[in-house]
Design a protein around this motif. Structure first.
Motif, PDB file in Angstrom:
ATOM      1  N   GLU A   1     -43.733  27.794 -64.074  1.00 58.04           N
ATOM      2  CA  GLU A   1     -43.118  27.934 -62.741  1.00 58.04           C
ATOM      3  C   GLU A   1     -41.789  28.112 -63.065  1.00 58.04           C
ATOM      4  O   GLU A   1     -40.870  28.882 -62.340  1.00 58.04           O
ATOM      5  CB  GLU A   1     -43.422  26.894 -61.795  1.00 58.04           C
ATOM      6  CG  GLU A   1     -42.551  26.708 -60.525  1.00 58.04           C
ATOM      7  CD  GLU A   1     -42.691  25.251 -59.774  1.00 58.04           C
ATOM      8  OE1 GLU A   1     -42.139  25.042 -58.819  1.00 58.04           O
ATOM      9  OE2 GLU A   1     -43.802  24.511 -59.995  1.00 58.04           O
ATOM     10  N   HIS A   2     -41.306  27.344 -64.170  1.00 57.02           N
ATOM     11  CA  HIS A   2     -39.720  27.348 -64.262  1.00 57.02           C
ATOM     12  C   HIS A   2     -39.394  28.832 -64.687  1.00 57.02           C
ATOM     13  O   HIS A   2     -38.377  29.293 -64.447  1.00 57.02           O
ATOM     14  CB  HIS A   2     -39.504  26.333 -65.626  1.00 57.02           C
ATOM     15  CG  HIS A   2     -37.964  26.594 -66.244  1.00 57.02           C
ATOM     16  ND1 HIS A   2     -36.998  25.592 -65.751  1.00 57.02           N
ATOM     17  CD2 HIS A   2     -37.439  27.197 -67.087  1.00 57.02           C
ATOM     18  CE1 HIS A   2     -35.722  26.052 -66.247  1.00 57.02           C
ATOM     19  NE2 HIS A   2     -36.105  26.837 -67.327  1.00 57.02           N
TER      20      HIS A   2
ATOM     21  N   ARG B   1     -39.056  31.158 -61.744  1.00 61.27           N
ATOM     22  CA  ARG B   1     -37.803  30.967 -60.938  1.00 61.27           C
ATOM     23  C   ARG B   1     -36.502  31.449 -61.463  1.00 61.27           C
ATOM     24  O   ARG B   1     -35.617  32.102 -60.857  1.00 61.27           O
ATOM     25  CB  ARG B   1     -37.818  29.194 -60.661  1.00 61.27           C
ATOM     26  CG  ARG B   1     -38.764  28.820 -59.700  1.00 61.27           C
ATOM     27  CD  ARG B   1     -38.485  27.317 -59.263  1.00 61.27           C
ATOM     28  NE  ARG B   1     -39.502  26.535 -58.528  1.00 61.27           N
ATOM     29  CZ  ARG B   1     -39.515  26.651 -57.125  1.00 61.27           C
ATOM     30  NH1 ARG B   1     -38.581  27.594 -56.610  1.00 61.27           N
ATOM     31  NH2 ARG B   1     -40.437  26.271 -56.647  1.00 61.27           N
TER      32      ARG B   1
ATOM     33  N   LEU C   1     -44.219  32.260 -55.032  1.00 60.07           N
ATOM     34  CA  LEU C   1     -42.507  31.879 -55.405  1.00 60.07           C
ATOM     35  C   LEU C   1     -41.980  33.349 -55.415  1.00 60.07           C
ATOM     36  O   LEU C   1     -40.583  33.515 -55.109  1.00 60.07           O
ATOM     37  CB  LEU C   1     -42.544  31.419 -56.993  1.00 60.07           C
ATOM     38  CG  LEU C   1     -42.895  30.031 -57.006  1.00 60.07           C
ATOM     39  CD1 LEU C   1     -42.771  29.709 -58.595  1.00 60.07           C
ATOM     40  CD2 LEU C   1     -41.931  29.083 -56.165  1.00 60.07           C
ATOM     41  N   THR C   2     -42.669  34.442 -55.750  1.00 60.37           N
ATOM     42  CA  THR C   2     -41.932  35.845 -55.976  1.00 60.37           C
ATOM     43  C   THR C   2     -42.959  36.958 -55.567  1.00 60.37           C
ATOM     44  O   THR C   2     -44.125  36.735 -55.685  1.00 60.37           O
ATOM     45  CB  THR C   2     -41.263  35.989 -57.305  1.00 60.37           C
ATOM     46  OG1 THR C   2     -40.628  37.113 -57.370  1.00 60.37           O
ATOM     47  CG2 THR C   2     -42.350  35.989 -58.289  1.00 60.37           C
TER      48      THR C   2
END
Length: 354
Positions: free
Chosen positions: A165-166, A169, A209-210
């Motif tokens: 996830e990091h 992002r 997220l994207t």
């Protein structure tokens, strides 16, 4: 460097420790980047820009289908150099959230007879903050950039999702596509994440997220049926493509293996192709397929393309064939397209599947 006969200087490089030789090449390439006249001459000599090889993938134009595989440029230090060497796109990383030194040296070995490498590097990299700074200076670049993300060695398996996830992002707005690496053999427990439950959770998180394309890179050491099932689950869960394959832990492939790390290069050519072919038999036409593993000529690249690969990647071939490899592959591809009566690479992609 680019104007020298690589076969003459290769013995000198091969007298050096492999990892030291890589650092030396990195420094040479970065020096060349700083000299505009030299850099432009490299591009003119090596980069093949022919409309017959152009493709639009992930909403970007790939001027040719030959890319640099992850692992060569771990910290996004040589993106311009890779264009000068003729690559149509560059995949950087594997990058982890925090910097890490990787495994103890020695951790990289040549298998010269088999034209292969064996590495136990362990995701050595300067971390996401360093790469973020480097990419902010480059993106968007003239050729597409992919970022290959992994988890830190110290991150427990139960927390692995947080590391991915990091990475998503941080890099979602600094690249053209992202790659989930859960297939390296050099981080303990990483390949255990190659299961459908984790894949479903991973891509569920990622797609929330994207909308940046996100691909899965798989290992060559699974059974074909397992690989097909895993890749199918990934695509069902939102993956935009599959990269097959990473390095192999089948140490029977070389005569004098180390009992650690993963093998790449000519020794894994058939193993990699067999798994890619199995995945393509199920997923060709349903997602973007990228083939890597033992590709060191236009003929081998063309075999992967006919099997269903829209793009191919090389790494170890550079060590044995030299810096003009990408250009040589692309020129051979053009000859093979012409020979078989294809007016564009798109006609050859998956020709053996039809």
């Amino acid at each position: 460097m680019f104007q020298m006969d690589y076969e003459k200087i290769k013995p000198l490089f091969f007298k050096l420790d492999p990892e030291y030789a890589h650092h030396l090449v990195t420094a040479m390439l970065q020096t060349g980047e700083a000299v505009p006249q030299l850099f432009n001459r490299w591009v003119e000599k090596n980069f093949v820009d022919d409309e017959r090889l152009h493709q639009t993938i992930f909403s970007r134009t790939f001027l040719n289908p030959v890319g640099l595989a992850a692992g060569f440029d771990k910290d996004a230090q040589m993106i311009r150099s890779m264009t000068a060497m003729g690559f149509g796109y560059t995949e950087v990383g594997t990058v982890t959230p925090k910097p890490q030194p990787g495994n103890p040296a020695p951790r990289l070995w040549r298998h010269v007879k088999e034209e292969s490498l064996q590495n136990a590097m362990g995701f050595n990299n300067r971390g996401s903050l360093y790469m973020e700074r480097k990419l902010k200076k480059r993106f968007p670049y003239v050729t597409p950039i992919g970022v290959n993300i992994g988890k830190n060695k110290a991150t427990a398996e139960r927390d692995a999702l947080k590391d991915y996830e990091h990475g998503i992002r941080v890099f979602r707005n600094l690249c053209d596509y992202l790659v989930i690496n859960i297939s390296s053999p050099n981080t303990p427990g990483l390949r255990d994440l190659q299961n459908e439950k984790f894949i479903e959770a991973l891509f569920g998180m990622a797609k929330a997220l994207t909308d940046k394309p996100i691909l899965l890179k798989i290992a060559p050491d699974m059974e074909n049926e397992q690989a097909v099932a895993l890749c199918s689950k990934a695509v069902e869960s939102g993956a935009d493509g599959i990269i097959a394959t990473n390095t192999s832990i089948d140490y029977s492939l070389v005569a004098q293996p180390k009992e650690v790390g993963g093998i790449s290069g000519k020794a894994i050519r058939e193993k990699s192709f067999e798994l890619f072919d199995a995945v393509a038999s199920e997923l060709f036409g349903k997602t973007v397929l990228i083939s890597v593993g033992g590709i060191d000529s236009g003929y081998e690249a063309y075999r992967r393309i006919r099997a269903g690969a829209s793009l191919v990647q090389v790494f170890t071939g550079l060590v044995y064939k030299g810096p003009e490899l990408a250009g040589t592959i692309n020129r051979t591809l053009l000859k093979l397209l012409e020979k078989e009566g294809f007016s564009h690479i798109s006609e050859a992609i998956g020709a053996d599947r039809r």
